[in-house]
Design a protein around this motif. Structure first.
Motif, PDB file in Angstrom:
ATOM      1  N   GLU A  78       0.831  -1.194   0.000  1.00 21.07           N
ATOM      2  CA  GLU A  78       0.000   0.000   0.000  1.00 21.07           C
ATOM      3  C   GLU A  78       0.873   1.255   0.000  1.00 21.07           C
ATOM      4  O   GLU A  78       2.023   1.217   0.432  1.00 21.07           O
ATOM      5  CB  GLU A  78      -0.876   0.013   1.259  1.00 21.07           C
ATOM      6  CG  GLU A  78      -1.860  -1.129   1.333  1.00 21.07           C
ATOM      7  CD  GLU A  78      -3.073  -0.892   0.481  1.00 21.07           C
ATOM      8  OE1 GLU A  78      -3.726   0.161   0.633  1.00 21.07           O
ATOM      9  OE2 GLU A  78      -3.376  -1.757  -0.351  1.00 21.07           O
ATOM     10  N   ASP A  80       0.059   3.976   1.773  1.00 26.11           N
ATOM     11  CA  ASP A  80       0.014   4.505   3.138  1.00 26.11           C
ATOM     12  C   ASP A  80      -0.874   3.588   3.973  1.00 26.11           C
ATOM     13  O   ASP A  80      -1.323   2.558   3.512  1.00 26.11           O
ATOM     14  CB  ASP A  80      -0.517   5.947   3.148  1.00 26.11           C
ATOM     15  CG  ASP A  80      -1.781   6.099   2.321  1.00 26.11           C
ATOM     16  OD1 ASP A  80      -2.637   5.198   2.370  1.00 26.11           O
ATOM     17  OD2 ASP A  80      -1.909   7.113   1.620  1.00 26.11           O
ATOM     18  N   ARG A  81      -1.134   3.973   5.216  1.00 24.58           N
ATOM     19  CA  ARG A  81      -1.913   3.144   6.126  1.00 24.58           C
ATOM     20  C   ARG A  81      -3.388   3.568   6.194  1.00 24.58           C
ATOM     21  O   ARG A  81      -4.056   3.306   7.178  1.00 24.58           O
ATOM     22  CB  ARG A  81      -1.315   3.201   7.523  1.00 24.58           C
ATOM     23  CG  ARG A  81       0.064   2.593   7.621  1.00 24.58           C
ATOM     24  CD  ARG A  81       0.530   2.590   9.060  1.00 24.58           C
ATOM     25  NE  ARG A  81       1.811   2.122   9.467  1.00 24.58           N
ATOM     26  CZ  ARG A  81       2.695   1.374   8.861  1.00 24.58           C
ATOM     27  NH1 ARG A  81       2.472   0.971   7.678  1.00 24.58           N
ATOM     28  NH2 ARG A  81       3.826   1.023   9.390  1.00 24.58           N
ATOM     29  N   ILE A 129       4.128  -1.277   3.342  1.00 21.27           N
ATOM     30  CA  ILE A 129       3.979   0.100   2.881  1.00 21.27           C
ATOM     31  C   ILE A 129       5.162   0.463   1.977  1.00 21.27           C
ATOM     32  O   ILE A 129       6.313   0.279   2.350  1.00 21.27           O
ATOM     33  CB  ILE A 129       3.923   1.087   4.074  1.00 21.27           C
ATOM     34  CG1 ILE A 129       2.831   0.697   5.063  1.00 21.27           C
ATOM     35  CG2 ILE A 129       3.766   2.516   3.594  1.00 21.27           C
ATOM     36  CD1 ILE A 129       1.432   0.718   4.510  1.00 21.27           C
TER      37      ILE A 129
END
Length: 170
Positions: A78, A80-81, A129
């Protein structure tokens, strides 16, 4: 047996033209709520993307699909979170359908694994990430004996010979 490892880049772009993330559960539900045809098109697009990259990796590695149980590591990368884990893991459907053999009405699939049922595979999903390279990293490890799965995963947890539900049969 040899393993197969490859990366599938994200097919979604932000308004700035940057790759964002692989579709998850929320994106699919939104598409289905728009129109069932939109949802089906989104699903077909995601499955085809994974199948194309899997087929390419199989050709490059001269890899033959095993007729045995497989351990499949799926790492969703991904930017970001921001997305929650259940939404991200909704993308497992596209990944497993893209890796499976085509059958019945499902005409898309690379054939890297026999089937996406529990009989043929064990899935280990993860999230990482990387802002620059979002996508999915897939690693398929053939396992001749299901008892070897514990050893492959690097744990010391014993697998019972029989369970009360009969789930694990060695």
């Amino acid at each position: 047996m040899r393993l197969l490892e490859f990366f599938v880049p994200s097919n979604r772009l932000s308004p700035k033209g940057e790759r964002t993330h692989v579709d998850g559960w929320n994106e699919y539900i939104k598409a289905v709520n728009t129109s069932r045809y939109t949802g089906a098109a989104r699903e077909r697009e995601n499955v085809t993307l994974v199948a194309d990259y899997a087929a390419l990796a199989m050709r490059q590695a001269d890899w033959r699909p095993p007729e045995t149980h497989c351990l499949v590591y799926v790492t969703f990368i991904e930017r970001d979170r921001r997305r929650d884990i259940p939404n991200v893991y909704g993308g497992l459907k596209w990944v497993l359908d893209g890796l499976s053999r085509p059958r019945g009405s499902k005409c898309v699939g690379a054939g890297a694994i026999v089937d996406d049922s529990q009989k043929w595979l064990t899935v280990v999903p993860m999230v990482a990430i990387d802002r620059q390279n979002p996508g999915v990293h897939i690693k398929i490890v053939p396992v001749d004996n299901p008892a070897e799965i514990v050893q492959v995963m690097g744990t010391n947890v014993p697998i019972p010979a029989n369970t009360s539900k009969g789930v694990i049969k060695l």
